[in-house]
Design a protein around this motif. Sequence first.
Motif: not given
Length: 232
Positions: A90-102, A104-110
């Motif tokens: 289903x359609x979700x999107x990232x909350x904020x961003x981490x650099x390509x090289x970084x 770790x933790x990232x959240x995704x939500x709708x």
Amino acid sequence: MRLNQYISSSGFCSRRQAERYITAEKVLVNGEIAPHVCFIEDNDEVEVDGHTIKHTAQEIYIMLNKPSGIICTASPYIADNIIDFVSYPERIFPVGRLDKETEGLILLTNVGGVVNELMSEENNHTKEYIVVVDKKITDTFIVNLSSGVDIYNPRKKSYTRTNPCPVIQLDDYTFRMTLSQGLNRQIRRMCRNFQYTVTHLQRVRIKHIQLGSLERGQWRYLTKEEIAGLNR
């Protein structure tokens, strides 16, 4: 629900970008060009620039241990984007961003409101990182980092002073750092100011949510307790 909110809550784009699509007459509702003032009902069909928009009633909250090389964008036209990597049905999107090289933790939500809540600097939500640098750490380096650093902001064409922040040395080359800001490549630029280069960067906490033992490249749903804490 207003049309721009309907589009943004689907994760297709931000509310501001949705407004641009509407102004450009690239949004169809039930096959007709949508006016700016438009409210969407359950059975309405919405298309944006040729893409069918599906609004999901169920709220989705995911945490991912992002590996290096993945780009935090919802754009399907960019290779190695985080949406293709997670491959959620289903359609979700990232909350904020981490650099390509970084990593770790990232959240995704709708849920669009979560983005506004977590990304607003006024809310001072903390994010914690483990940082490895290319040469031995000194006491002076730790003190300077924690006291705040003047880094150049190319968009504003001026220097920005980073907020004082906790920095704890873990070994000769590694330290733990907690930020309440989200400046572009902030940690890397702070370290570079003192002639240190970051060789590995991992985010391990956002607010109350810990990365824990989640393996690199894996994701899981947030618990009810973790979701409740997002709205406090």
